[in-house]
Motif scaffolding. Structure first.
Motif: not given
Ligand SMILES: NC(=O)c1ccc[n+]([C@@H]2O[C@H](COP(=O)([O-])OP(=O)(O)OC[C@H]3O[C@@H](n4cnc5c(N)ncnc54)[C@H](OP(=O)(O)O)[C@@H]3O)[C@@H](O)[C@H]2O)c1
Length: 375
Positions: A20, A57, A83, A117, A153, A172, A202-203, A205-206, A208, A211, A250, A253, A260
């Protein structure tokens, strides 16, 4: 939806988890609460049972909206992850204040999966100084949290040190096909698994970046595959291929992204990609690594900037400038979307941002380079 088994409790955990950190936003930047709640509930209705939030967040609003989404019977259907951001604490007593504030924002009494965290070397010092782990154990005894883990990280050697430093129940890490040797990476995944720790990813899709930027050279490689897949599908299936992964977060957004990703992870079994698939993914990864100058994931841990610079957006424009061969449209977009007071020339190199960047990017240097191109 595919499920994997959490080895501490034998509970099934959905392969897609809802992060989220990137909920849909209104034009004013606030979370689009109605849409976000609809998305989280749609995810749960379609089998997602892991929801991840954090104190910082959406400037604290992610916890509030997540709490609202989990009302009306949804809370009992999920494992809720939150966290402890030790870097927000100025003294030990702040740890308890933050924890209580989280329960208050979530309007909840129990957090299932609780993580220390964003561990890096500096934050780990604070975790020890403020006795965070003893505090979390107390909360676990009181039944306020169920499982203690960490998100990470920093580099692989430090990852090993952290894994061995405490009887964690899960961890994580950031993992996607471009970051396989970055931070903990695949070596970290293997090491954690060898110690009985399952991985929350996490990340995938880096943020987004895998993509939303599709250079022609990358498109050409994807076209070589026998089965045609979207970039999101390639990236999610690459992560799902590791049996050590418990769930893939993921940060979706839009509802379309959610739909998908639910579909992709409904049949992604471990070790299901072919040798040829892996070869193509490796070529794409090498190509992106050549093209992307600075690997920002847009996580916004660098914000707020004391000079109000829109740091993630500036880095994004800087990368796009090189990805699209210095296309003037990128300059025009920069002028349209970054207001004069939020542009990189305002940077005073205070490095407040740099100290929090999970990717260790040289932010002030990038601001200087971006300013030369765009201003
Ligand atoms: N603990 C930590 O230190 C830490 C750090 C980072 C993240 N997190 C957690 O991990 C979660 C996941 O990381 P993340 O948000 O970076 O995940 P991610 O899946 O790598 O990136 C999400 C972004 O990818 C794009 N996306 C997702 N599904 C898609 C699809 N089917 N087709 C096209 N684009 C798509 C969207 O970006 P656009 O709409 O901009 O294209 C979306 O905002 C976070 O939300 C958070 O809860 C934790």
């Amino acid at each position: 939806m595919q499920y994997r088994t959490f080895n501490r409790t034998n509970e099934p955990v959905s392969l897609l988890g809802f992060g989220t950190m990137r909920l849909p936003r209104l034009k004013n930047g606030n979370i689009d609460e109605t849409e976000a709640i609809k998305m989280i509930r749609t995810a749960i209705d379609n089998g997602v049972n892991y929801v991840d939030t954090a104190y910082m967040y959406h400037d604290g609003q992610s916890e509030v909206v997540t709490g609202k989404a989990l009302k009306d019977g949804y809370r009992k259907k999920v494992l809720l992850a939150d966290k402890m951001p030790a870097w927000f604490a100025k003294e030990e007593a702040d740890i308890e204040k933050i924890f209580n504030e989280q329960l208050h924002r979530l309007e909840d009494q129990v957090i299932d999966m609780y993580l220390v965290h964003n561990i890096d070397k500096d934050i780990w010092k604070k975790v020890k100084e403020y006795n965070v782990l003893a505090f979390l154990e107390k909360k676990r005894e009181e039944g306020k949290i169920k499982h203690i883990g960490f998100s990470f990280h920093d580099d692989f050697d430090f990852f090993k040190e952290i894994v061995d430093a405490y009887p964690w129940e899960f961890c994580q890490i950031q993992l996607n096909y471009m970051d396989k040797d970055f931070q903990a990476g695949i070596k970290g995944l293997d090491y954690a698994a060898s110690k009985g720790l399952q991985l929350i990813i996490m990340e995938p899709l880096k943020g987004g970046k895998l993509t939303d930027i599709l250079p022609e050279s990358v498109e050409k490689y994807w076209a070589e595959a026998d089965i045609k897949r979207t970039p999101a599908e390639w990236a999610l299936r690459w992560v799902a291929d590791f049996p050590e992964v418990l769930t893939i977060l993921s940060g979706m957004s839009t509802m379309n992204q959610l739909e998908e990703n639910i579909e992709i992870l409904s049949d992604a079994l471990p070790h299901s990609l072919t040798e040829k698939d892996h070869q193509i993914i490796n070529k794409v990864s090498t190509e992106y690594n050549k093209l992307i100058k600075y690997s920002c994931t847009g996580c916004r841990y660098c914000m707020p900037c004391p000079k109000k610079i829109e740091i993630p957006a500036v880095i994004n424009f800087y990368n796009e400038w090189f990805l699209y061969n210095g296309n003037d449209k990128i300059k025009a977009d920069f002028k349209t979307w970054i207001p004069p007071k939020r542009r990189p020339s305002a940077c005073i190199s205070c490095n407040a941002c740099q100290n929090h960047c999970p990717q260790s990017l040289p932010v002030s240097t990038i601001m200087g380079k971006a300013s030369e191109i765009f201003e």
